[in-house]
Design a protein around this motif. Sequence first.
Motif, PDB file in Angstrom:
ATOM      1  N   ILE A  37      27.888  34.107  39.098  1.00 34.47           N
ATOM      2  CA  ILE A  37      27.939  34.756  40.233  1.00 34.47           C
ATOM      3  C   ILE A  37      26.870  34.093  41.319  1.00 34.47           C
ATOM      4  O   ILE A  37      25.816  33.918  40.809  1.00 34.47           O
ATOM      5  CB  ILE A  37      28.174  36.072  40.328  1.00 34.47           C
ATOM      6  N   GLY A  38      27.179  33.922  42.425  1.00 31.46           N
ATOM      7  CA  GLY A  38      26.269  33.389  43.310  1.00 31.46           C
ATOM      8  C   GLY A  38      26.769  33.475  44.984  1.00 31.46           C
ATOM      9  O   GLY A  38      27.669  34.182  45.216  1.00 31.46           O
ATOM     10  N   PHE A  39      26.151  32.312  45.352  1.00 27.85           N
ATOM     11  CA  PHE A  39      26.493  32.153  46.925  1.00 27.85           C
ATOM     12  C   PHE A  39      27.492  30.948  47.152  1.00 27.85           C
ATOM     13  O   PHE A  39      27.159  30.170  46.117  1.00 27.85           O
ATOM     14  CB  PHE A  39      25.435  32.280  47.834  1.00 27.85           C
ATOM     15  N   PRO A  40      27.605  30.728  48.161  1.00 22.17           N
ATOM     16  CA  PRO A  40      28.662  29.242  48.510  1.00 22.17           C
ATOM     17  C   PRO A  40      27.845  28.159  48.200  1.00 22.17           C
ATOM     18  O   PRO A  40      26.620  28.292  48.356  1.00 22.17           O
ATOM     19  CB  PRO A  40      28.844  29.387  50.108  1.00 22.17           C
ATOM     20  N   ALA A  41      28.456  27.263  47.716  1.00 23.37           N
ATOM     21  CA  ALA A  41      27.815  25.929  47.209  1.00 23.37           C
ATOM     22  C   ALA A  41      27.440  25.110  48.108  1.00 23.37           C
ATOM     23  O   ALA A  41      28.010  25.132  49.547  1.00 23.37           O
ATOM     24  CB  ALA A  41      28.968  25.331  46.160  1.00 23.37           C
ATOM     25  N   GLY A  42      26.708  24.321  47.596  1.00 25.37           N
ATOM     26  CA  GLY A  42      25.990  23.276  48.410  1.00 25.37           C
ATOM     27  C   GLY A  42      26.415  22.698  49.589  1.00 25.37           C
ATOM     28  O   GLY A  42      26.125  23.039  50.786  1.00 25.37           O
ATOM     29  N   ALA A  43      26.847  21.346  49.514  1.00 23.18           N
ATOM     30  CA  ALA A  43      27.302  20.316  50.701  1.00 23.18           C
ATOM     31  C   ALA A  43      28.183  20.909  51.601  1.00 23.18           C
ATOM     32  O   ALA A  43      29.332  20.461  51.368  1.00 23.18           O
ATOM     33  CB  ALA A  43      27.418  19.042  50.100  1.00 23.18           C
ATOM     34  N   VAL A  44      27.557  21.462  52.468  1.00 22.37           N
ATOM     35  CA  VAL A  44      28.747  22.179  53.588  1.00 22.37           C
ATOM     36  C   VAL A  44      27.950  21.692  54.902  1.00 22.37           C
ATOM     37  O   VAL A  44      26.788  21.470  55.079  1.00 22.37           O
ATOM     38  CB  VAL A  44      28.885  23.574  53.312  1.00 22.37           C
ATOM     39  N   ARG A  45      28.688  21.628  56.015  1.00 18.50           N
ATOM     40  CA  ARG A  45      28.470  21.361  57.176  1.00 18.50           C
ATOM     41  C   ARG A  45      28.100  22.477  58.043  1.00 18.50           C
ATOM     42  O   ARG A  45      28.867  23.619  57.785  1.00 18.50           O
ATOM     43  CB  ARG A  45      29.440  20.225  58.147  1.00 18.50           C
ATOM     44  N   PRO A  46      27.330  22.591  59.130  1.00 20.73           N
ATOM     45  CA  PRO A  46      26.727  23.709  59.580  1.00 20.73           C
ATOM     46  C   PRO A  46      27.930  24.341  60.461  1.00 20.73           C
ATOM     47  O   PRO A  46      27.694  25.508  60.765  1.00 20.73           O
ATOM     48  CB  PRO A  46      25.839  23.245  60.274  1.00 20.73           C
ATOM     49  N   SER A  47      28.834  23.759  60.746  1.00 25.46           N
ATOM     50  CA  SER A  47      29.690  24.457  61.822  1.00 25.46           C
ATOM     51  C   SER A  47      31.338  24.326  61.528  1.00 25.46           C
ATOM     52  O   SER A  47      31.499  23.285  60.921  1.00 25.46           O
ATOM     53  CB  SER A  47      29.369  24.148  63.441  1.00 25.46           C
ATOM     54  N   ALA A  48      31.832  25.163  61.990  1.00 29.35           N
ATOM     55  CA  ALA A  48      33.420  25.011  61.941  1.00 29.35           C
ATOM     56  C   ALA A  48      33.954  24.233  63.047  1.00 29.35           C
ATOM     57  O   ALA A  48      33.213  23.760  64.174  1.00 29.35           O
ATOM     58  CB  ALA A  48      34.002  26.257  61.995  1.00 29.35           C
ATOM     59  N   PRO A  49      35.195  23.593  62.913  1.00 30.74           N
ATOM     60  CA  PRO A  49      35.764  22.868  63.735  1.00 30.74           C
ATOM     61  C   PRO A  49      35.591  23.452  65.336  1.00 30.74           C
ATOM     62  O   PRO A  49      36.012  24.553  65.314  1.00 30.74           O
ATOM     63  CB  PRO A  49      37.198  22.648  63.555  1.00 30.74           C
ATOM     64  N   ARG A  50      34.998  22.867  66.316  1.00 34.92           N
ATOM     65  CA  ARG A  50      34.405  23.435  67.473  1.00 34.92           C
ATOM     66  C   ARG A  50      35.646  24.071  68.383  1.00 34.92           C
ATOM     67  O   ARG A  50      35.884  25.066  68.879  1.00 34.92           O
ATOM     68  CB  ARG A  50      33.795  22.323  68.426  1.00 34.92           C
ATOM     69  N   ILE A  51      36.905  23.182  68.103  1.00 36.53           N
ATOM     70  CA  ILE A  51      37.853  23.438  69.106  1.00 36.53           C
ATOM     71  C   ILE A  51      38.607  25.114  68.481  1.00 36.53           C
ATOM     72  O   ILE A  51      39.049  25.658  69.458  1.00 36.53           O
ATOM     73  CB  ILE A  51      39.073  22.374  69.178  1.00 36.53           C
ATOM     74  N   TRP A  52      38.395  25.013  67.233  1.00 37.42           N
ATOM     75  CA  TRP A  52      38.944  26.482  66.840  1.00 37.42           C
ATOM     76  C   TRP A  52      38.324  27.549  67.083  1.00 37.42           C
ATOM     77  O   TRP A  52      38.780  28.578  67.799  1.00 37.42           O
ATOM     78  CB  TRP A  52      39.223  26.521  65.309  1.00 37.42           C
ATOM     79  N   PHE A  53      36.929  27.279  67.207  1.00 40.08           N
ATOM     80  CA  PHE A  53      36.130  28.482  67.732  1.00 40.08           C
ATOM     81  C   PHE A  53      36.099  28.718  69.189  1.00 40.08           C
ATOM     82  O   PHE A  53      36.114  29.919  69.565  1.00 40.08           O
ATOM     83  CB  PHE A  53      34.690  27.944  67.368  1.00 40.08           C
ATOM     84  N   THR A  54      36.364  27.518  69.836  1.00 43.03           N
ATOM     85  CA  THR A  54      36.338  27.848  71.407  1.00 43.03           C
ATOM     86  C   THR A  54      37.616  28.604  71.698  1.00 43.03           C
ATOM     87  O   THR A  54      37.597  29.470  72.662  1.00 43.03           O
ATOM     88  CB  THR A  54      36.369  26.409  72.074  1.00 43.03           C
ATOM     89  N   ALA A  55      38.681  28.040  71.369  1.00 40.79           N
ATOM     90  CA  ALA A  55      39.930  28.700  71.558  1.00 40.79           C
ATOM     91  C   ALA A  55      39.946  30.174  71.014  1.00 40.79           C
ATOM     92  O   ALA A  55      40.228  31.035  71.889  1.00 40.79           O
ATOM     93  CB  ALA A  55      41.041  27.841  70.823  1.00 40.79           C
ATOM     94  N   PHE A  56      39.411  30.305  69.788  1.00 45.20           N
ATOM     95  CA  PHE A  56      39.296  31.682  69.455  1.00 45.20           C
ATOM     96  C   PHE A  56      38.546  32.660  70.509  1.00 45.20           C
ATOM     97  O   PHE A  56      38.776  33.695  70.378  1.00 45.20           O
ATOM     98  CB  PHE A  56      39.009  31.819  68.034  1.00 45.20           C
ATOM     99  N   ALA A  57      37.251  32.272  70.598  1.00 46.17           N
ATOM    100  CA  ALA A  57      36.439  32.764  71.348  1.00 46.17           C
ATOM    101  C   ALA A  57      37.200  33.242  72.729  1.00 46.17           C
ATOM    102  O   ALA A  57      36.806  34.308  73.203  1.00 46.17           O
ATOM    103  CB  ALA A  57      35.214  31.986  71.603  1.00 46.17           C
TER     104      ALA A  57
END
Lengths: 444, 315
Positions: A7-27
């Motif tokens: 058990i633990g936390f999300p694993a390593g190699a991930v990028r710091p942000s979600a696709p910007r377009i999704w976030f902007t549209a959602f915001a």
Amino acid sequence: MATVAKIGFPAGAVRPSAPRIWFTAFALVWAVAFAAGLVGLAQRITEGHRPADYGTYVTWGLWVAVYQYLVVMAAGAFLIAAAIYLLRLKALQRVAPAALLLGIVSLLAGMILVLLDLGRMERFWRVVLAPDWSSIIAWVVVAYMTFLVVSAAALWLVLRPALAERSREQGLRAGVARALVFGRRDVTAQARERDLRTVRLLMILGIVPAIGFTGGEGALFGVLGARPFWNSSMFPIAFLAAAVVTAGAALTVLTAFFAPGHSGDKHDVVQFLARLTLFALGVLLVLEFAEYSIGLYASLPAQEDAYGEILTGDYWWSFWLIHLVAGAAVPFAILALRGKSTAWLGAAAVLAAAGVFTVRLNAVIPGQVIPQFESLRDAFSDKRLDFQYSPSSMEWLVSLFVVSLAVLLFYVGYQLLPVSGARPGEQPDIRPGTSGATTLDGGQ
Amino acid sequence: MQKSSRRKLLRGALVAAAGGAALSVGKVAAIENGPGPAATTALRTKNLAGALRERGAAREPFPRPAPAVLPATQPLAAAQAAVGTPTSAVARMQEELVRAMAKPMEQRKWAMGIDLGKCVGCSACTIACIAENHLPPGVVYRPVLEEEIGLYPNVTRRFTPRPCMQCEEPPCVPVCPVNATSKRPDGVVEINYDKCIGCRYCVVACPYGARYFDFGDQYSDGTPAKQPYEESHGPEYGRDWSRESVEGVVRKCQFCLHRLNAGMLPACVTTCIGGATYFGDRNDPDSLINELEASGRAFRLKEDLGTKPKVFYLL
């Protein structure tokens, strides 16, 4: 060390942000929804229940349906987290903290909405301090409280190592981490092992109130002998299935569209969550079929009429088109035909969640539109004494406010707490042999 | 040609008017004189005097001075006397009320009987209740259900006043999460307006649709000014309720407890023009309500639910 390692936390190699377009549209959508919701809230506060369309005969309306949707989703989120920690589901480990946060936020939002639904909001404390234990509502509220305490404690324990690490840094997030770590900065393997055991214990303890209030929400209807449509033992079980569908769908959408990381990294998690969601949806559909077919074959007009209202009444399209076609057939088709696409799976989850919302509405409203006596329809003419119901603008706007508030709370929590585990330097890792000082399992 | 047509039309209208008037006079005569052979044929079971007489002969349990069967020519007043005027029943119930109120609360058990054969569907009880309890729009403790029964020419209408049933096993009580509603020792199901949180669970739990949510609506909504009567305080449960104090709570019929405490019958009983509503202490073996309940004509709404309503109906 490694024995505790699952058990633990999300694993390593991930990028710091979600696709910007999704976030902007959602915001943008969120901002409009929240602003409109504030108008509804202002109306509710200043004008009370007067602008609502529900009355005395259809006395529980949209707010009760949305409230139930939210609290049931909370329970589902917790149950998914519990399954991850207790069954050591590696595939889903990265979403477990988010699931716990979702459970807390969703329950709080549901409680806010039902508070706004009360005729006398200022007396809500009576349910907590002066309850009547013969009422299911009193027990459900106790389950809410227990659930919140257990979930908060579990989330804190899960996040504690990351909080301890982050507390040494500078900035707002570090300040929040320092405030929340409560001086417990021990991140040794022994400490993490102890925390993990406690988390598992809390998961076991939390299952009781989670199932309790989910079943309780169904039982609120099920125990009402006065309403043949509601008077069914199927409701509590169907609510449990709906809990997993809604929470699974929310986590699928979150992971597919907003979680950091490569699409390829996320796909397995999204696929697992989508499959879980649609499996629960399948169970829900089977339960629904059992309920509807038995109710219709019973040939009791009081029951039949309510099912008729759902299947062929004014809102027939919500059952056939939104629930069955868009909310069930299309998601299953997506899983079968576009199962390799993270975005498509996310879309399938959105549709499934929307479909279950109509299930909630079709549980709450049709049970009330059939009069206790047919001649009650015309016995007295008043807008409150009507068996027709269509939510007013205030009802929609207040619901929008609560849902967008929940989104805001979740976003704030997601940003301020190391829930996603995606920030550089705080990256926990569950994989044996990888470095990562902030995992419950010790990581090294 | 034109003149002739007009004359024909006028003549036709006169004939029709005369015929209509004759028919009306005949009906009135038939009603007042009882069912003569012709009238019986014309009016069948709708003949008021005949219906009153039959009911009086077969069903009235309280003492009556006049003979049960009246000659066909006896006027309506005599027919009413034969079945007992509403006033005499009210006087008797009034005496019994005073007797019951002299007992401790736990020794009396209020009940209400409604004679469906006597109810004419005037809704006087509905309005009296609204006035007595200062009810706002959308809160109606005692609506009258109207049904049309049968197929022409055998058609009748049934009026069923529906107050709170004051169930002995009330499904609305255990669902309340804050103990705001309870059954009193005298059988009346009451609501504590100071405790009710307005969750409306009791509203959906009531099999009779007899609980109402007070939305805070006013009769003057949408008009320039609030009216003085809307500011007046309600008397329920012997308390002084301002309009604001009962907004957002669930309300229902409580047999006019405030009137009972003052030695008066419920407003719906005293205002019933047909004398169709009876009220009394079920624990008093000599009470009119007991006689009626034992008449063999009594039934209750949704008896199969086992809620044991204390409101019964007479067929």
